[in-house]
Design a protein around this motif. Structure first.
Motif, PDB file in Angstrom:
ATOM      1  N   ARG A   1       0.837  -1.192   0.000  1.00 48.17           N
ATOM      2  CA  ARG A   1       0.000   0.000   0.000  1.00 48.17           C
ATOM      3  C   ARG A   1       0.875   1.247   0.000  1.00 48.17           C
ATOM      4  O   ARG A   1       2.057   1.192   0.339  1.00 48.17           O
TER       5      ARG A   1
ATOM      6  N   GLY B   1      -3.064  -3.180  -3.110  1.00 45.87           N
ATOM      7  CA  GLY B   1      -2.771  -2.236  -2.045  1.00 45.87           C
ATOM      8  C   GLY B   1      -3.474  -0.909  -2.255  1.00 45.87           C
ATOM      9  O   GLY B   1      -3.799  -0.543  -3.388  1.00 45.87           O
TER      10      GLY B   1
ATOM     11  N   GLU C   1      -7.758  -3.011  -1.653  1.00 50.44           N
ATOM     12  CA  GLU C   1      -7.865  -3.854  -0.467  1.00 50.44           C
ATOM     13  C   GLU C   1      -9.320  -3.942  -0.044  1.00 50.44           C
ATOM     14  O   GLU C   1     -10.151  -3.117  -0.425  1.00 50.44           O
TER      15      GLU C   1
ATOM     16  N   TYR D   1      -8.311  -8.843   5.591  1.00 48.12           N
ATOM     17  CA  TYR D   1      -6.906  -8.898   5.168  1.00 48.12           C
ATOM     18  C   TYR D   1      -6.459 -10.323   4.866  1.00 48.12           C
ATOM     19  O   TYR D   1      -5.547 -10.542   4.052  1.00 48.12           O
TER      20      TYR D   1
ATOM     21  N   ASP E   1      -7.455 -10.930   1.344  1.00 49.97           N
ATOM     22  CA  ASP E   1      -6.586 -10.112   0.496  1.00 49.97           C
ATOM     23  C   ASP E   1      -5.232 -10.797   0.299  1.00 49.97           C
ATOM     24  O   ASP E   1      -4.695 -10.840  -0.820  1.00 49.97           O
ATOM     25  N   TYR E   2      -4.693 -11.324   1.379  1.00 52.70           N
ATOM     26  CA  TYR E   2      -3.387 -11.976   1.296  1.00 52.70           C
ATOM     27  C   TYR E   2      -3.468 -13.260   0.473  1.00 52.70           C
ATOM     28  O   TYR E   2      -2.566 -13.569  -0.307  1.00 52.70           O
TER      29      TYR E   2
END
Length: 230
Positions: free
Chosen positions: A8, A38, A60, A64, A67-68
């Protein structure tokens, strides 16, 4: 050429996205596609698109973990992983190397502790422009090797050759083969010989030879008919 980014952007500019923006103003990026994960990359995305690059921007979400997981799934599809920050290293670099992806990263921080982990080291916008330019040129060179291999040029070259024979004029120049070292030619010749011997002594080749003998032609025809039915 797919360039991946998985970080990000922050108000203090620590990720140095301005380098990518500067390069986008200097050169044509139509040979590249940037896949960015990001927050905060919107201004850079616009610059990249204006320079001719394709861009997929994922941003995003509130989850999270998902997202990962999305990043991990996308990483093997990158041709290169890009990181421009000078803040002691990017964890995304570890993910990229674990996925076997070459890197365009800054030679600092723990990046220096990764044996062979820095494929292309960049510090300045000039460095980044040089690396991207070299990558684009290398791909273009590969394309140029076959660019003229079309039916139209094939026919045109044959027409020119026959016309030179009819008119008793000098033949058109033919392309020269690429130079190959003596060692490489010797290795190629040895490999060809091994393949020829292996093929000649293979059971399939021996059976094929025997089946062509007059005494076995009837059997061969029967086998061929059965194959056609199948």
């Amino acid at each position: 050429i797919v360039i991946g980014i998985t970080s990000r952007v922050y108000p203090d500019g620590r990720k140095r996205e301005v380098l990518l923006q500067d390069v986008a103003q200097r050169m044509d990026l139509s040979a590249f596609e940037f896949r960015i994960f990001g927050l905060g990359w919107e201004p850079t995305v616009e610059r990249l698109k204006a320079a001719g690059a394709a861009v997929q921007y994922f941003g995003e979400s509130d989850d999270y973990r998902n997202d990962y997981q999305a990043i991990q799934a996308a990483l093997p599809l990158f041709d290169y992983y890009l990181y421009l920050g000078l803040d002691e290293g990017s964890l995304g670099t570890l993910d990229a190397l674990a996925a076997g992806v070459p890197t365009i990263i800054t030679p600092q921080g723990f990046h220096l502790d990764l044996p062979g982990g820095i494929t292309h080291g960049v510090v300045t916008a000039d460095d980044l422009q040089r690396v991207l330019g070299d990558l684009a040129a290398a791909k273009r060179t590969l394309s140029l090797a076959v660019e003229s291999l079309t039916w139209k040029t094939y026919a045109a070259k044959h027409a020119a050759l026959w016309q030179s024979l009819v008119n008793n004029s000098p033949r058109p120049a033919l392309p020269q083969p690429a130079e190959t070292s003596t060692e490489t030619m010797a290795a190629l010749e040895a490999a060809r010989n091994r393949i020829m011997v292996t093929n000649a002594l293979s059971p399939r080749r021996i059976l094929a030879t025997i089946s062509r003998l007059p005494a076995f032609r009837g059997i061969r025809r029967a086998i061929d008919k059965q194959r056609l039915k199948q």
